[in-house]
Design a protein around this motif. Structure first.
Motif, PDB file in Angstrom:
ATOM      1  N   PRO A 193     -22.387  -2.761  12.233  1.00 20.88           N
ATOM      2  CA  PRO A 193     -21.293  -3.874  12.419  1.00 20.88           C
ATOM      3  C   PRO A 193     -21.756  -4.726  12.274  1.00 20.88           C
ATOM      4  CG  PRO A 193     -23.664  -3.169  13.067  1.00 20.88           C
ATOM      5  CD  PRO A 193     -23.152  -2.933  12.128  1.00 20.88           C
TER       6      PRO A 193
ATOM      7  N   HIS B 188     -16.774  -6.750  12.733  1.00 20.61           N
ATOM      8  CA  HIS B 188     -17.795  -7.724  13.304  1.00 20.61           C
ATOM      9  C   HIS B 188     -17.358  -8.019  14.301  1.00 20.61           C
ATOM     10  CE1 HIS B 188     -19.076 -11.864  15.100  1.00 20.61           C
ATOM     11  NE2 HIS B 188     -20.279 -11.322  14.942  1.00 20.61           N
TER      12      HIS B 188
ATOM     13  N   MET C 157     -15.940  -5.069  16.677  1.00 20.84           N
ATOM     14  CA  MET C 157     -17.168  -4.501  17.449  1.00 20.84           C
ATOM     15  C   MET C 157     -17.384  -5.744  18.253  1.00 20.84           C
ATOM     16  SD  MET C 157     -18.863  -2.018  16.611  1.00 20.84           S
ATOM     17  CE  MET C 157     -20.389  -2.696  16.975  1.00 20.84           C
ATOM     18  N   ASN C 158     -17.133  -7.197  17.535  1.00 19.73           N
ATOM     19  CA  ASN C 158     -17.365  -8.115  19.501  1.00 19.73           C
ATOM     20  C   ASN C 158     -15.764  -8.278  20.311  1.00 19.73           C
ATOM     21  OD1 ASN C 158     -19.946  -9.430  18.949  1.00 19.73           O
ATOM     22  ND2 ASN C 158     -18.993  -8.686  17.274  1.00 19.73           N
TER      23      ASN C 158
ATOM     24  N   ALA D  14     -17.019  -3.689  22.438  1.00 20.52           N
ATOM     25  CA  ALA D  14     -17.737  -4.058  23.360  1.00 20.52           C
ATOM     26  C   ALA D  14     -17.546  -4.541  24.424  1.00 20.52           C
ATOM     27  CB  ALA D  14     -18.430  -5.910  22.845  1.00 20.52           C
TER      28      ALA D  14
ATOM     29  N   GLU E 236     -16.243   1.771  27.347  1.00 19.33           N
ATOM     30  CA  GLU E 236     -17.744   2.850  27.299  1.00 19.33           C
ATOM     31  C   GLU E 236     -16.765   4.098  26.409  1.00 19.33           C
ATOM     32  OE1 GLU E 236     -16.816   4.154  31.534  1.00 19.33           O
ATOM     33  OE2 GLU E 236     -15.888   2.852  31.108  1.00 19.33           O
TER      34      GLU E 236
ATOM     35  N   ALA F   6     -20.457   1.888  16.659  1.00 21.71           N
ATOM     36  CA  ALA F   6     -20.740   2.204  18.599  1.00 21.71           C
ATOM     37  C   ALA F   6     -21.693   2.746  19.350  1.00 21.71           C
ATOM     38  CB  ALA F   6     -19.140   2.647  18.472  1.00 21.71           C
TER      39      ALA F   6
ATOM     40  N   GLU G 117     -24.657   3.315  19.064  1.00 21.80           N
ATOM     41  CA  GLU G 117     -25.860   1.963  19.146  1.00 21.80           C
ATOM     42  C   GLU G 117     -25.445   0.596  20.257  1.00 21.80           C
ATOM     43  OE1 GLU G 117     -28.566   1.555  17.019  1.00 21.80           O
ATOM     44  OE2 GLU G 117     -27.635   3.470  17.343  1.00 21.80           O
ATOM     45  N   ARG G 118     -23.984   0.983  20.635  1.00 21.44           N
ATOM     46  CA  ARG G 118     -24.195   0.228  21.311  1.00 21.44           C
ATOM     47  C   ARG G 118     -23.589   1.296  23.038  1.00 21.44           C
ATOM     48  NH1 ARG G 118     -21.383  -5.156  20.533  1.00 21.44           N
ATOM     49  NH2 ARG G 118     -22.013  -5.591  18.604  1.00 21.44           N
TER      50      ARG G 118
END
Length: 334
Positions: free
Chosen positions: A105, A118, A121-122, A126, A129, A182, A184-185
């Protein structure tokens, strides 16, 4: 998205700062947000995590061209070029030779690859879905249109079926990849593979555009396009047939071709045309990838075969003529 607020029923481009070049010019991550007027899922599509993968960029462009924010239910976040620096140079990796798809990530104060991961990801993952990660073959390889995903997860399998690629392959998660981070999120992720690096393979683009639109329809975001004529063939195991000698490679097997163990796939020849070795299938399956390199060394991967399974009668082995149209079933990789 960043400092920009996109209102319902609007489409807006956003530039997320990555770094600054020695010339003083800024390098940004290009993002387009299609915020539907009606509520629905938030989905991302991305391409060119590897800078030499052009097919997905065109898939994203065509998908965006067909969307109307006033008709869309939910939100689509599109990132056509993730590895901006690599893409400008036609290079798979970043300037520091790091593979961006092994850097997730990421970290805000890490390497360039880590910082881009990073940021992605954010600012993107984030918020979503579901995601569709678009790729092509690498290192002078070309791939049959295929979805790689966790087929043991019911929702992922359902969306993979909806995509409608000729083959869907159960693929383990790899640490450091976008798909792993992803998941993991909590996101559901499909990885689309098709075509060859640094080429605009129309057949790979068309299958990708149709598949993305089918997934959006399955999620209730758009009106449903035509379903694929046949269900995807399902594979839980695949492997590369490797050259057992060094020579000029002449492959006879085509993408989408069904082969049986021991079948001749091609041959290796020396520079005078003397045959050095034959290449044979090491399993029953479908050709889902092949090298386009003219010269191979002993041990090089030459043909990727996926074993096909029929879980409950719903999945059917795809015959070669049903996978690719006649003009695409030949040696299209140049």
């Amino acid at each position: 998205m960043g400092s920009v607020r996109v209102r319902p029923g609007r489409i807006q481009s956003v530039s997320l700062p990555i770094t600054r070049l020695v010339t003083g010019a800024d390098v940004d991550l290009p993002v387009r947000v299609v915020h539907g007027r009606e509520d629905g899922p938030t989905v991302w599509i991305d391409a060119a995590i590897h800078g030499d993968e052009a097919v997905g960029v065109e898939v994203v462009r065509q998908v965006l061209a067909g969307l109307d924010a006033k008709q869309l239910r939910g939100t689509l976040i599109a990132v056509p070029i993730v590895n901006v620096l690599g893409f400008m140079n036609g290079d798979r990796y970043l300037p520091d030779r790091r593979d961006l798809n092994r850097s997730f990530p990421g970290a805000a104060r890490g390497s360039l690859a880590s910082r881009i991961a990073h940021l992605f990801m954010n600012e993107v993952i984030a918020k979503c879905e579901v995601g569709i990660d678009l790729h092509t073959g690498s290192d002078r390889r070309t791939n049959l249109p295929q979805i790689r995903a966790d087929l043991d997860d019911p929702r992922t399998r359902d969306l993979a079926r909806a995509f409608g690629a000729p083959v869907m392959l159960h693929a383990k998660l790899r640490d450091g990849s976008l798909r792993y981070a992803a998941r993991e999120r909590g996101a559901t992720v499909l990885l689309y593979e098709a075509g060859e690096a640094w080429r605009m393979d129309d057949w790979a683009i068309d299958a990708g555009v149709a598949g993305v639109n089918r997934v959006l329809a399955r999620l209730g975001m758009v009106e449903g396009p035509d379903a694929p004529e046949e269900p995807s063939a399902v594979s839980y195991r695949s492997g590369w047939v490797r050259a057992r000698g060094t020579g000029m490679l002449h492959l006879e097997s085509k993408l989408g071709q069904r082969v049986v163990k021991g079948e001749r796939l091609g041959g290796l020849f020396d520079s005078f045309g003397k045959r050095v070795r034959l290449v044979h299938a090491d399993r029953d399956g479908i050709v889902i990838g092949r090298t386009e390199a003219p010269l191979v060394n002993s041990g090089d991967a030459v043909v990727h075969l996926a074993e096909i399974r029929d879980d409950d009668g719903a999945d059917r082995v795809v015959e070669p003529a049903e996978v690719l149209s006649p003009e695409l079933s030949g040696d299209h990789g140049g």
